[in-house]
Write a protein that holds these residues in place. Structure first.
Motif, mmCIF file in Angstrom:
data_model
loop_
_atom_site.group_PDB
_atom_site.id
_atom_site.type_symbol
_atom_site.label_atom_id
_atom_site.label_comp_id
_atom_site.label_asym_id
_atom_site.label_seq_id
_atom_site.Cartn_x
_atom_site.Cartn_y
_atom_site.Cartn_z
ATOM 1 N N PRO A 45 27.940 32.801 33.830
ATOM 2 C CA PRO A 45 28.415 34.186 33.863
ATOM 3 C C PRO A 45 27.315 35.194 33.574
ATOM 4 C CG PRO A 45 29.986 32.803 32.720
ATOM 5 C CD PRO A 45 28.789 31.950 32.971
ATOM 6 N N PRO A 136 34.576 33.717 42.999
ATOM 7 C CA PRO A 136 35.833 34.114 42.327
ATOM 8 C C PRO A 136 37.077 33.630 43.051
ATOM 9 C CG PRO A 136 34.299 35.963 42.396
ATOM 10 C CD PRO A 136 33.719 34.892 43.275
ATOM 11 N N LEU A 161 40.761 37.079 35.681
ATOM 12 C CA LEU A 161 40.264 37.744 34.481
ATOM 13 C C LEU A 161 40.132 36.777 33.305
ATOM 14 C CD1 LEU A 161 42.282 41.091 34.647
ATOM 15 C CD2 LEU A 161 40.013 40.556 35.559
ATOM 16 N N ARG A 162 40.585 35.531 33.476
ATOM 17 C CA ARG A 162 40.437 34.538 32.417
ATOM 18 C C ARG A 162 39.350 33.519 32.769
ATOM 19 N NH1 ARG A 162 45.938 34.137 33.331
ATOM 20 N NH2 ARG A 162 45.704 31.943 33.897
ATOM 21 N N ASN A 163 38.717 33.677 33.922
ATOM 22 C CA ASN A 163 37.693 32.746 34.365
ATOM 23 C C ASN A 163 36.307 33.336 34.084
ATOM 24 O OD1 ASN A 163 35.718 31.576 36.342
ATOM 25 N ND2 ASN A 163 37.467 30.273 36.786
ATOM 26 N N PRO A 164 35.460 32.675 33.269
ATOM 27 C CA PRO A 164 34.156 33.246 32.898
ATOM 28 C C PRO A 164 33.261 33.565 34.088
ATOM 29 C CG PRO A 164 34.691 31.344 31.526
ATOM 30 C CD PRO A 164 35.712 31.374 32.621
ATOM 31 N N VAL A 167 34.694 36.596 35.894
ATOM 32 C CA VAL A 167 34.514 37.794 35.075
ATOM 33 C C VAL A 167 33.065 38.270 35.131
ATOM 34 C CG1 VAL A 167 34.508 38.669 32.712
ATOM 35 C CG2 VAL A 167 36.438 37.324 33.525
ATOM 36 N N SER A 171 32.239 41.799 36.872
ATOM 37 C CA SER A 171 31.672 42.803 35.969
ATOM 38 C C SER A 171 30.341 43.319 36.502
ATOM 39 C CB SER A 171 31.480 42.209 34.568
ATOM 40 O OG SER A 171 32.700 41.812 34.012
#
Length: 306
Positions: A45, A136, A161-164, A167, A171
């Motif tokens: 990430p 993603p 939104l819970r997957n590093p 995210v 971001s």
């Protein structure tokens, strides 16, 4: 030619170190699992965030990238169709589809682009496309397939939104789109952490080779051979056909898209398979075989189109 051989040599050495670590048991019984978690939840990430946060997102709309995107969709779609007919399961089909079209644009693509194509930045659009869109989406599919029918609708919708990895990618896209420049005290530590991602993935891959059956001979033999054929032969052929007949590319731009499409499957796909504990042998064998096969393919493409 030197770029092709140099890129493969670097990868082979690091994977070899991983194999020795696995053979000697240096990191213990759970060393590979720990490295996988490190790469998936922390280093990966961070790498994707720093890469995308400083990227020019306008390159995502070039004709060259459209060729790569369409060729990726074509070969991945072919594997998905075969997976549906063969009832291979969502997890195995997703990993196989990734191995069929997700190219090693980072640690192998960059040196090859630099030495064969003369410009390392040419691989950047493919890298952005894969980490910002393909990764993603694929990991969300894996998340949902693992969760089955459990959870509310909102929980399923919020899965990315819970997957590093997702995210980190999303971001970075947000920061780049907003035109923000991160200060050194924030960017530098993330860059340092992100630099662990590729070595960790290669070491885990090497460790997984110890005690494994010869590639293409296990229970996923048909799936492995199909993914390797699509990745090593199908994708560059589709890219060449699209580039010449639809987009009218020739010369250096044509060489660029075909070489990029001929790159082997990325090693981080094994990290994803390990993290979700699905199709690990399929990912490992497909990556290894596609990497070996891509050497003569890349040399041939560079000779014919170069």
């Amino acid at each position: 030619m030197a770029g092709v051989l140099s890129g493969f040599a670097v990868i082979a050495v690091v994977i070899g170190v991983g194999y020795v670590l696995g053979r000697r048991g240096t990191l213990g019984a759970h060393g590979g699992e720990v490295l996988t978690r490190l790469a998936f939840t922390v280093a990966g990430p961070a790498l994707l965030f720093t890469t995308l946060a400083g990227a020019d997102l306008s390159v995502l709309f070039s004709s060259r990238l459209l060729v790569t995107a369409l060729s990726t969709a074509a070969v991945s779609g072919a594997f998905v169709a075969a997976g549906g007919l063969g009832r291979w399961g969502v997890g195995r089909t997703t990993i196989g589809a990734l191995c069929s079209g997700y190219v090693n644009s980072g640690n192998l693509g960059i040196p090859i682009a630099a030495y064969v194509l003369g410009d390392a930045s040419l691989v950047a659009p493919v890298l952005l496309f894969q980490v910002a869109l393909v990764t993603p989406v694929a990991l969300t599919v894996l998340d949902l397939s693992g969760a089955g029918e459990e959870g509310t609708v909102w929980r399923r919708l919020l899965t990315p939104l819970r997957n590093p990895i997702a995210v980190g990618s999303l971001s970075g896209v947000v920061v780049s789109a907003a035109g923000c420049r991160l200060p050194g005290p924030i960017l530098n530590p993330l860059t340092l952490i992100g630099n662990m991602s590729v070595p960790a993935a290669l070491l885990v891959f090497g460790m997984s080779l110890h005690g494994s059956a010869a590639p293409g001979r296990g229970r996923d033999r048909r799936l492995v051979l199909l993914s390797v054929a699509l990745k090593s032969v199908g994708q560059p052929l589709v890219a060449w056909a699209l580039a010449t007949t639809v987009f009218g590319l020739h010369g250096a731009p044509l060489l660029d898209v075909v070489v990029t499409s001929a790159l082997p499957a990325a090693q981080n796909l094994f990290t994803y398979a390990s993290r979700y504990r699905v199709a690990e042998s399929l990912a490992r064998e497909s990556i290894l075989l596609s990497t070996v096969v891509s050497v003569p393919v890349l040399l041939g493409v560079a000779t014919v189109l170069g």
